[in-house]
Write an enzyme that holds these catalytic residues in place. Structure first.
Site, PDB file in Angstrom:
ATOM      1  N   ASP A 171     -47.181 -44.582  89.939  1.00 24.57           N
ATOM      2  CA  ASP A 171     -47.285 -43.552  88.925  1.00 24.57           C
ATOM      3  C   ASP A 171     -46.296 -42.317  89.823  1.00 24.57           C
ATOM      4  O   ASP A 171     -46.534 -41.729  90.828  1.00 24.57           O
ATOM      5  CB  ASP A 171     -48.446 -42.731  88.830  1.00 24.57           C
ATOM      6  N   SER A 223     -45.924 -40.286  84.103  1.00 21.91           N
ATOM      7  CA  SER A 223     -47.193 -40.662  83.304  1.00 21.91           C
ATOM      8  C   SER A 223     -47.580 -40.474  81.937  1.00 21.91           C
ATOM      9  O   SER A 223     -46.741 -40.876  80.987  1.00 21.91           O
ATOM     10  CB  SER A 223     -48.180 -39.645  84.307  1.00 21.91           C
TER      11      SER A 223
END
Ligand SMILES: Nc1ncnc2c1ncn2[C@@H]1O[C@@H]2COP(=O)(O)O[C@H]2[C@H]1O
Length: 579
Positions: free
Chosen positions: A435, A320
């Site tokens: 993610d 991320s």
């Protein structure tokens, strides 16, 4: 010897003069005082690992009931073993079973350090002499006793075509250094074959600019060598004459070659070889940066403090926002540029600030993609000066997706595709990727599978306490909400918003995953969140960066600065730090 429930029989790290045999009761085996790894009952040995292995105690052993054990000193053990050979058999049986259980639960082993590295030209260009000299120097500087052997070092009584004799001779050379570097390509094909077959790691060396014309075909010797090694045992060193030459077209080199890592070096910057040497000898310093939205500015502060202290990271990756910051580091940006980009991206351009109709996602991905395109262009991960990885979660295979190749903007887009907030990424096989924080927000296990040796882990956390004043019943109905939005009424309640919930949901596994993996000798940094900081509060980025910087400075002071870190890298000390 009798122990009460809760009493320690042995403590992790202590020296071992005794082995025990449980006569009655039960014991728990605890790693780092917390993780239960096994239970031991009556009729089983305890403390045998350190006793026989000449190690310090590998775990705490605590009585989980009132128990009784037989305590044997070395002398007593020898006497008992001589009198009752069955006793040794029973210990071996238990050891075998324990090993089988441990093997079944074991994760992938970190790559083993090579004792013999074969240097082989890749593509069409010969390996420059200066490259060999710089690599050898770097290996020595990193603490290896390196011994270089080439065809001309063969003794006179080994015929120039006798591969068998060469192989025997090579076997006798191993004690000359901790690392043998066997150089091929000097015009003796028999030596080349014997030397390469003697190695446990193949270091291919290619001239970067050969790739300018398209995919680079395997060189003659390379065609022989490559199938002898598994990808995990093969790396590619790509050299260019001058550091000012941009790194480009690396993918043409990677096509058709199965490799573990590739390294970029400039011949006019011998320091580049230090990184290669450390990666080869297991002393490379890795960094893993966790996810955490706006808190990611803390990573930038950490990198600033490390850079100022002279700590050099050799390989970096993350999840991320961690992957975004790690990517900038791998590209060679300094902390000042990173922070400027962070503010430009998230505050000025509001890359995550434009909403869409909530069908595929809440946020307008086109705007984000355009911001990413402006920032990263068509740069590719393979062309980064440092090895890098980003982590995504593959919802089609339920596996972690480790991205090490391809367009940078795609890699970062995958790694930051917060579910619901942004549409997932779809790869060439039609798989759905989001993610990486969903599965592993602090992917230390990925780093360990890539390299052995020490790592720094930076974990972001918005804090463990999240208390909301607004009652659930006060969340407005859709009509009431529409009315308020139409009248542009500001909603000043603190009820969690969608984005915050999505981002928070990815944080919750971080600590647990990390505990599950175990830190071992890796270092954990936990830069604190500044007051008022939230996962989407990018406006506080600058203050958060400063907090990360100051935290890491305090850590470095405690650890003894660069020297302390280097001692830890050599495995000599383990800095302890509680902020
Ligand atoms: N994985 C394991 N399974 C069973 N027993 C273990 C395991 N790891 C450590 N132990 C026991 O815990 C003891 C700690 O001290 P020792 O290392 O001397 O010997 C160890 C074993 O007896």
């Amino acid at each position: 010897m009798e122990l009460h429930k809760g009493e320690h029989l042995v403590r992790q790290g202590d020296s071992a003069d005794h082995v025990y045999y449980v006569l009655r009761g039960r014991f728990e085996v605890l790693l780092d005082g917390r993780h239960l790894v096994a239970e031991i009952g009556a009729g089983e040995p305890v403390g045998e690992i350190a006793f026989f292995g000449g190690l310090s105690r590998t775990a705490d052993v605590v009585a989980s009931r009132d128990s009784e054990v037989l305590e044997l000193s070395r002398e007593n053990f020898d006497r008992l073993a001589a009198a009752q050979p069955d006793f040794i058999q029973s210990i071996l049986r238990t050891l075998g079973r324990r090993l089988a259980a441990t093997t079944a639960a074991a994760s992938a082993l970190a790559p083993r350090i090579a004792d013999a590295v074969g240097l082989c030209a890749a593509g069409q260009s010969a390996v420059p002499e200066s490259l060999v000299a710089d690599l050898v120097q770097a290996l020595r500087d990193s603490g290896s006793r390196v011994c270089v052997l080439r065809a001309r070092d063969l003794p006179g009584d080994v015929a120039a075509d006798d591969e068998r004799l060469m192989s025997q001779w090579l076997g006798g050379q191993e004690q000359r250094g901790s690392t043998l570097l066997l150089v091929s390509g000097d015009g003796n094909p028999a030596w080349d074959r014997a030397a390469l077959r003697h190695c446990d790691h193949l270091l291919l060396c290619g001239r970067l600019d050969e790739a300018n014309a398209g995919p680079v075909a395997l060189g003659e010797l390379e065609r022989y060598a490559a199938p002898l090694f598994r990808p995990r045992q093969t790396s590619l060193l790509l050299w260019r004459e001058q550091s000012g030459t941009a790194i480009a077209h690396t993918r043409h080199w990677l096509q058709g070659r199965a490799l573990h890592l590739h390294h970029h070096v400039a011949l006019d910057r011998p320091g580049d070889f230090g990184r290669v040497a450390r990666l080869l000898t297991g002393r490379a310093l890795g960094a893993v940066l966790g996810g955490g939205g706006a808190l990611g500015a803390g990573h930038i502060g950490t990198l600033r403090a490390l850079g100022e202290a002279g700590v050099e990271l050799d390989i970096i990756g993350g999840t991320s926002i961690g992957s975004v910051v790690a990517h900038a580091y791998a590209a060679g940006d300094d902390a000042h540029a990173m922070l400027a980009d962070y503010e430009h991206f998230f505050i000025k351009r509001k890359a995550l600030g434009r909403f869409t109709l909530p069908w595929y996602s809440l946020l307008d991905h086109r705007h984000l993609d355009a911001c990413m395109q402006d920032q990263l262009g068509d740069s590719r991960l393979e062309d980064l000066p440092l090895n890098f990885f980003a982590v995504g979660a593959n919802l089609s295979t339920n596996e972690l997706e480790v991205v090490r190749h391809g367009l940078s903007r795609h890699a970062l887009r995958i790694s930051t595709a917060i579910p619901v907030a942004l549409p997932p990424w779809i790869n060439a096989q039609g798989q759905v990727l989001v993610d990486g924080g969903v599965m592993n927000n602090v992917p230390i296990s990925v780093m360990r599978a890539i390299k052995s040796g020490p790592n720094m882990v930076s974990m972001l956390s918005p804090g463990n306490e999240w208390q909301v004043k607004s009652a659930y019943e006060r969340v407005p109905s859709r009509l009431a909400l529409a009315w308020q939005l139409l009248r542009r009424q500001r909603r000043d309640d603190d009820f969690p918003r969608l984005g915050e919930v999505a981002a928070r949901s990815m944080q919750i596994t971080s600590g647990r995953m990390l505990r599950g993996t175990g830190l071992g000798s890796d270092l954990l940094l936990k830069p604190p969140a500044v007051p008022g900081m939230g996962l989407l509060n990018f406006k506080l980025g600058r203050a958060q960066e400063q907090a990360g910087y100051e935290y890491t400075r305090r850590f470095l002071d405690k650890a003894g600065g660069l020297e302390g870190i280097q001692a830890w890298q050599r495995g000599e000390v383990m800095p302890e730090f509680e902020d």
